[in-house]
Scaffold this motif. Structure first.
Motif, PDB file in Angstrom:
ATOM      1  N   SER A 153     -32.045 -26.464 -16.666  1.00 59.02           N
ATOM      2  CA  SER A 153     -31.119 -26.080 -15.764  1.00 59.02           C
ATOM      3  C   SER A 153     -29.877 -26.249 -16.315  1.00 59.02           C
ATOM      4  O   SER A 153     -29.433 -27.258 -17.211  1.00 59.02           O
ATOM      5  CB  SER A 153     -31.197 -27.011 -14.664  1.00 59.02           C
ATOM      6  OG  SER A 153     -29.956 -27.085 -13.612  1.00 59.02           O
ATOM      7  N   PHE A 154     -28.867 -25.128 -16.385  1.00 61.90           N
ATOM      8  CA  PHE A 154     -27.492 -25.214 -17.031  1.00 61.90           C
ATOM      9  C   PHE A 154     -26.497 -25.263 -16.103  1.00 61.90           C
ATOM     10  O   PHE A 154     -26.488 -23.976 -15.562  1.00 61.90           O
ATOM     11  CB  PHE A 154     -27.571 -24.151 -18.130  1.00 61.90           C
ATOM     12  CG  PHE A 154     -26.180 -24.152 -18.962  1.00 61.90           C
ATOM     13  CD1 PHE A 154     -26.221 -25.069 -19.925  1.00 61.90           C
ATOM     14  CD2 PHE A 154     -25.425 -23.106 -18.860  1.00 61.90           C
ATOM     15  CE1 PHE A 154     -24.908 -25.029 -20.477  1.00 61.90           C
ATOM     16  CE2 PHE A 154     -24.170 -22.990 -19.831  1.00 61.90           C
ATOM     17  CZ  PHE A 154     -23.951 -24.044 -20.718  1.00 61.90           C
ATOM     18  N   TYR A 155     -25.753 -26.097 -15.676  1.00 60.72           N
ATOM     19  CA  TYR A 155     -24.837 -26.206 -14.623  1.00 60.72           C
ATOM     20  C   TYR A 155     -25.615 -25.622 -13.514  1.00 60.72           C
ATOM     21  O   TYR A 155     -24.706 -24.913 -12.539  1.00 60.72           O
ATOM     22  CB  TYR A 155     -23.648 -25.405 -14.998  1.00 60.72           C
ATOM     23  CG  TYR A 155     -22.651 -25.883 -16.008  1.00 60.72           C
ATOM     24  CD1 TYR A 155     -21.703 -26.947 -15.637  1.00 60.72           C
ATOM     25  CD2 TYR A 155     -23.053 -26.002 -17.300  1.00 60.72           C
ATOM     26  CE1 TYR A 155     -20.834 -27.587 -16.788  1.00 60.72           C
ATOM     27  CE2 TYR A 155     -22.334 -26.262 -18.453  1.00 60.72           C
ATOM     28  CZ  TYR A 155     -21.031 -27.382 -17.974  1.00 60.72           C
ATOM     29  OH  TYR A 155     -20.418 -28.033 -18.839  1.00 60.72           O
ATOM     30  N   GLY A 156     -26.770 -25.983 -13.173  1.00 59.19           N
ATOM     31  CA  GLY A 156     -27.429 -25.759 -11.920  1.00 59.19           C
ATOM     32  C   GLY A 156     -27.964 -24.399 -12.036  1.00 59.19           C
ATOM     33  O   GLY A 156     -28.848 -23.944 -10.820  1.00 59.19           O
ATOM     34  N   HIS A 157     -27.666 -23.627 -13.038  1.00 59.14           N
ATOM     35  CA  HIS A 157     -28.423 -22.465 -13.088  1.00 59.14           C
ATOM     36  C   HIS A 157     -29.775 -22.292 -13.844  1.00 59.14           C
ATOM     37  O   HIS A 157     -29.775 -23.157 -15.017  1.00 59.14           O
ATOM     38  CB  HIS A 157     -27.471 -21.199 -13.679  1.00 59.14           C
ATOM     39  CG  HIS A 157     -26.225 -20.839 -12.896  1.00 59.14           C
ATOM     40  ND1 HIS A 157     -26.403 -20.665 -11.679  1.00 59.14           N
ATOM     41  CD2 HIS A 157     -25.002 -21.603 -13.139  1.00 59.14           C
ATOM     42  CE1 HIS A 157     -25.097 -20.404 -11.142  1.00 59.14           C
ATOM     43  NE2 HIS A 157     -24.177 -20.863 -12.154  1.00 59.14           N
ATOM     44  N   MET A 158     -30.796 -22.014 -13.497  1.00 60.76           N
ATOM     45  CA  MET A 158     -32.067 -22.085 -14.055  1.00 60.76           C
ATOM     46  C   MET A 158     -32.322 -20.929 -15.399  1.00 60.76           C
ATOM     47  O   MET A 158     -32.193 -19.568 -14.946  1.00 60.76           O
ATOM     48  CB  MET A 158     -33.278 -21.773 -13.231  1.00 60.76           C
ATOM     49  CG  MET A 158     -33.250 -23.101 -12.206  1.00 60.76           C
ATOM     50  SD  MET A 158     -33.644 -24.453 -12.778  1.00 60.76           S
ATOM     51  CE  MET A 158     -33.395 -25.592 -11.149  1.00 60.76           C
TER      52      MET A 158
END
Length: 229
Positions: A144-149
């Protein structure tokens, strides 16, 4: 805007990052069992005026003889050592990696992003010798990168012109069987972004190398499309 079912940013800083853009530098390279070169600065574009936020490096056919492979399980392999030592002075940190015989996947990040990288998982899928041998298959790192999968998958599929159907079967096998311990994105295709790269080995049928190179140089790609596996 972030989707409602995604993690929300933790603070003002991450909200600012969410509005901005990130630079990703990806490398895929079949190294054909060769030893690492002395310098990979040009490969990584280290002299570029805009430095990447993330580096993702996928190698195929990393030498995996029995003695070397056992050593690589205990210590970083020579290729990993090269990229780590090259990127460390530029303030990049190795966040995750996955090795399956000749397949190697490395994930690096700038330190300021690390607090916002979560749920990191790495796995692999063998497709060689009916799924029992790891000379072919796929290795992946998801997070998860800043909430993006995000999911990054480096693969090496079956070689030779006549095995196009086998390559499709291996691709589908990796998609169907590779899973993660994550409720939001348990499978590859559940991620918001999937970066699938590597030595896929698909070929241009019925044309020799001279014709293919001529079409590339002349940008007449339409002459190749109907023969692209």
């Amino acid at each position: 805007m972030m989707e409602e079912n995604e993690e929300q940013p933790d603070d003002h800083q991450s909200l600012e990052k969410e509005r901005g853009r990130f630079r990703l530098h990806m490398v895929t390279w079949n190294v054909a069992t060769a030893d690492p070169p002395k310098d990979v600065a040009s490969l990584l574009h280290l002299n570029s005026p805009k430095t990447p936020d993330l580096y993702v490096i996928g190698l195929q056919e990393v030498y995996s003889g029995p003695v070397r492979f056992v050593s690589d399980m205990m210590f970083d392999d020579p290729w990993s050592q090269l990229f780590i030592s090259t990127l460390a002075p530029w303030n990049y940190v190795k966040v995750s990696s996955m090795r399956m015989q000749g397949l190697l996947l490395l994930f690096f990040s700038k330190p300021e992003h690390i607090p916002f990288i979560r749920d990191i998982q790495a796995t692999y899928t063998r497709t060689g010798m009916f799924g029992y041998w790891g000379n072919k298959g796929g290795v992946s790192v998801r997070l998860s990168f800043y909430g993006h999968m995000l999911c990054f998958l480096n693969c090496h599929l079956a070689a030779h012109m006549k095995y196009a159907n086998e390559r499709v079967d291996e691709f589908e096998h990796i998609v169907d069987t590779q899973t993660f311990d994550c409720k939001k994105a348990p499978k590859i295709t559940d991620h918001r972004l999937v970066f699938w790269f590597g030595d896929l080995n698909f070929r241009i049928q019925d044309h020799g190398m001279h014709f293919v190179r001529s079409c590339i140089n002349n940008q007449t790609y339409n002459l190749l499309w109907s023969h692209d596996q």
